[in-house]
Design a protein around this motif. Structure first.
Motif, PDB file in Angstrom:
ATOM      1  N   MET A 115       0.913  -1.286   0.051  1.00  0.00           N
ATOM      2  CA  MET A 115       0.050   0.244   0.092  1.00  0.00           C
ATOM      3  C   MET A 115       0.972   1.279  -0.139  1.00  0.00           C
ATOM      4  SD  MET A 115      -3.311  -0.526   2.614  1.00  0.00           S
ATOM      5  CE  MET A 115      -4.584  -1.683   2.134  1.00  0.00           C
ATOM      6  N   ALA A 116       1.767   1.406   0.855  1.00  0.00           N
ATOM      7  CA  ALA A 116       2.713   2.358   1.089  1.00  0.00           C
ATOM      8  C   ALA A 116       3.551   2.766  -0.388  1.00  0.00           C
ATOM      9  CB  ALA A 116       3.916   2.415   1.993  1.00  0.00           C
ATOM     10  N   GLU A 117       3.962   1.640  -1.145  1.00  0.00           N
ATOM     11  CA  GLU A 117       4.711   1.868  -2.405  1.00  0.00           C
ATOM     12  C   GLU A 117       3.710   2.386  -3.473  1.00  0.00           C
ATOM     13  OE1 GLU A 117       6.180  -1.952  -3.057  1.00  0.00           O
ATOM     14  OE2 GLU A 117       7.982  -1.746  -1.681  1.00  0.00           O
ATOM     15  N   LEU A 118       2.325   1.738  -3.351  1.00  0.00           N
ATOM     16  CA  LEU A 118       1.337   2.234  -4.338  1.00  0.00           C
ATOM     17  C   LEU A 118       1.075   3.633  -4.341  1.00  0.00           C
ATOM     18  CD1 LEU A 118      -0.497   1.172  -6.732  1.00  0.00           C
ATOM     19  CD2 LEU A 118      -2.137   0.750  -5.205  1.00  0.00           C
ATOM     20  N   CYS A 119       0.777   4.037  -2.855  1.00  0.00           N
ATOM     21  CA  CYS A 119       0.457   5.381  -2.667  1.00  0.00           C
ATOM     22  C   CYS A 119       1.622   6.332  -3.074  1.00  0.00           C
ATOM     23  CB  CYS A 119       0.509   5.445  -1.119  1.00  0.00           C
ATOM     24  SG  CYS A 119      -0.058   7.354  -0.654  1.00  0.00           S
ATOM     25  N   GLN A 120       2.828   6.105  -2.921  1.00  0.00           N
ATOM     26  CA  GLN A 120       3.974   6.832  -3.501  1.00  0.00           C
ATOM     27  C   GLN A 120       3.919   7.061  -4.938  1.00  0.00           C
ATOM     28  OE1 GLN A 120       7.604   5.802  -1.594  1.00  0.00           O
ATOM     29  NE2 GLN A 120       8.531   7.913  -2.114  1.00  0.00           N
ATOM     30  N   SER A 121       3.915   5.877  -5.508  1.00  0.00           N
ATOM     31  CA  SER A 121       4.286   5.491  -6.865  1.00  0.00           C
ATOM     32  C   SER A 121       2.826   6.207  -7.906  1.00  0.00           C
ATOM     33  CB  SER A 121       4.236   4.079  -7.188  1.00  0.00           C
ATOM     34  OG  SER A 121       3.244   3.355  -7.071  1.00  0.00           O
ATOM     35  N   LYS A 122       1.869   6.049  -7.223  1.00  0.00           N
ATOM     36  CA  LYS A 122       0.606   6.606  -7.911  1.00  0.00           C
ATOM     37  C   LYS A 122       0.326   7.970  -7.483  1.00  0.00           C
ATOM     38  CE  LYS A 122      -0.213   2.803 -10.295  1.00  0.00           C
ATOM     39  NZ  LYS A 122      -0.343   2.689 -11.681  1.00  0.00           N
ATOM     40  N   LYS A 123       0.886   8.555  -6.505  1.00  0.00           N
ATOM     41  CA  LYS A 123       0.865   9.905  -5.776  1.00  0.00           C
ATOM     42  C   LYS A 123      -0.799   9.991  -5.654  1.00  0.00           C
ATOM     43  CE  LYS A 123       4.527  11.974  -8.430  1.00  0.00           C
ATOM     44  NZ  LYS A 123       5.141  13.080  -9.413  1.00  0.00           N
ATOM     45  N   LEU A 124      -1.183   9.021  -4.880  1.00  0.00           N
ATOM     46  CA  LEU A 124      -2.538   9.028  -4.444  1.00  0.00           C
ATOM     47  C   LEU A 124      -2.865  10.174  -3.479  1.00  0.00           C
ATOM     48  CD1 LEU A 124      -3.108   5.187  -3.931  1.00  0.00           C
ATOM     49  CD2 LEU A 124      -3.710   6.648  -6.025  1.00  0.00           C
ATOM     50  N   ILE A 125      -4.007  10.853  -3.349  1.00  0.00           N
ATOM     51  CA  ILE A 125      -4.494  11.518  -2.255  1.00  0.00           C
ATOM     52  C   ILE A 125      -4.242  11.113  -0.887  1.00  0.00           C
ATOM     53  CG2 ILE A 125      -5.900  12.969  -3.840  1.00  0.00           C
ATOM     54  CD1 ILE A 125      -8.358  11.498  -2.464  1.00  0.00           C
ATOM     55  N   ALA A 126      -4.062  11.773   0.017  1.00  0.00           N
ATOM     56  CA  ALA A 126      -3.851  11.351   1.606  1.00  0.00           C
ATOM     57  C   ALA A 126      -5.009  10.960   2.182  1.00  0.00           C
ATOM     58  CB  ALA A 126      -3.358  12.683   2.306  1.00  0.00           C
ATOM     59  N   THR A 127      -6.151  11.071   1.635  1.00  0.00           N
ATOM     60  CA  THR A 127      -7.021  10.473   2.290  1.00  0.00           C
ATOM     61  C   THR A 127      -7.693   9.035   1.584  1.00  0.00           C
ATOM     62  OG1 THR A 127      -8.720  11.635   0.655  1.00  0.00           O
ATOM     63  CG2 THR A 127      -8.659  12.598   2.882  1.00  0.00           C
TER      64      THR A 127
END
Length: 311
Positions: free
Chosen positions: A45-57
């Motif tokens: 999840m952390a890697e996906l959040c960073q690579s996809k530049k997902l919103i904080a929420t």
């Protein structure tokens, strides 16, 4: 040749049967534990959040950033964990290498869980709930470590604590007292506590007032149990402790465990539907909103006991 072949097959079968327990144990030992699954998913999840530049929420960003509960972060938590009880949990929980979550949970339920009432008190008018629980979100419920005591937690206790105790259909305590909300500025100078009273379902509203001095002679608090292997195997323990506030004598302790299993969400954890021990007697479900009340009234008998509260 036939004789030799005929001898080899039974011998080989005996050898395989002899090795089978060890092979099965090895399979269990190398199976992915709930803790390993959780850590793997958090990393993904952390890697996906960073690579996809997902919103904080986005939940895939929220969950990896959540921290394990800190039992000693508050004064109430530090006090709860400082209490010496007559039957402390052993440092060695009895875990054996190769135990499955089911086996370990069953072991804890048989050897450590239970209600331990050392003294009962009659005609109790009210009590002091020393450590009110904070409302948990769905993220807390699917996080393996974010809740200190998933066993004792219920949404009802966290959001509607006074009505569980100051409510004739459930109990007949005249009042319940609790600390002021964290960070709240008192309206009355020197006030440190809140008192709830006067509520009668569908008849009169709850009266909440700030007070400087407690009227309660008895207090209730709780704490989580932290030991190796428990959370790693998807198991969490907790204790509810009832005290005589005049001398801090321990009157009763409920120790229980919860195991999260069979969940199809990403983390594999969902505490709200976990299996518990001890569970709610006489009910089809493991626990419900008045889970705390069910135990407390066994040691602190309400003065105005009715058919529910007097049991």
């Amino acid at each position: 040749m036939r004789k030799d072949g005929g001898m080899r097959k039974p011998l080989l079968l005996v050898l395989l049967i002899g090795l089978l327990p060890g092979l099965l144990s090895a399979c269990v030992s190398f199976a992915e534990t709930p803790g390993e699954r959780f850590q793997k998913v958090m990393k993904e999840m952390a890697e996906l959040c960073q690579s996809k530049k997902l919103i904080a929420t986005d939940s895939r960003c929220i969950l990896p950033k959540m921290q394990p509960a800190d039992p000693l972060a508050t004064e109430e938590g530090r006090f709860a964990h400082s209490i010496k009880i007559p039957n402390p949990v052993p440092e060695d929980s009895g875990y054996k290498p190769g135990m499955s979550p089911e086996q370990y949970f069953d072991h804890l339920c048989k050897t450590e869980a239970g209600e331990f009432i050392y003294k009962t008190v009659e005609n109790v008018e009210g009590l002091y709930f020393m450590r009110p629980r904070e409302q948990a979100t769905d993220y807390h419920q699917e996080h393996l470590y974010a809740l200190e005591d998933p066993y004792g937690y219920t949404d009802w206790e966290a959001s509607r604590l006074p009505t569980i105790f100051v409510n004739p259909p459930w109990a007949a305590y005249s009042y319940l007292e609790a600390p002021l909300l964290s960070g709240a500025k008192p309206k009355i100078e020197g006030a440190k506590f809140r008192r709830f009273s006067g509520y009668a379902q569908e008849k009169s509203p709850m009266i909440e007032e700030e007070i400087k001095v407690l009227s309660s002679k008895y207090g209730v608090t709780w704490r989580g149990i932290t030991r190796p292997y428990d959370r790693e195997l998807g198991i969490a323990g907790g204790e509810m402790i009832i005290l005589d506030l005049q001398n801090n004598e321990v009157l009763a302790v409920r120790r229980g465990f919860i195991r999260s299993e069979g969940v199809r969400n990403l983390t594999g954890t969902w505490w709200l539907t976990g299996h518990v021990c001890p569970k709610y007697e006489g009910k089809a479900f493991n626990k419900d909103g008045n889970f705390a009340h069910w135990f407390i009234v066994k040691a602190l008998k309400p003065k105005n006991a009715n058919s529910e509260g007097g049991k």
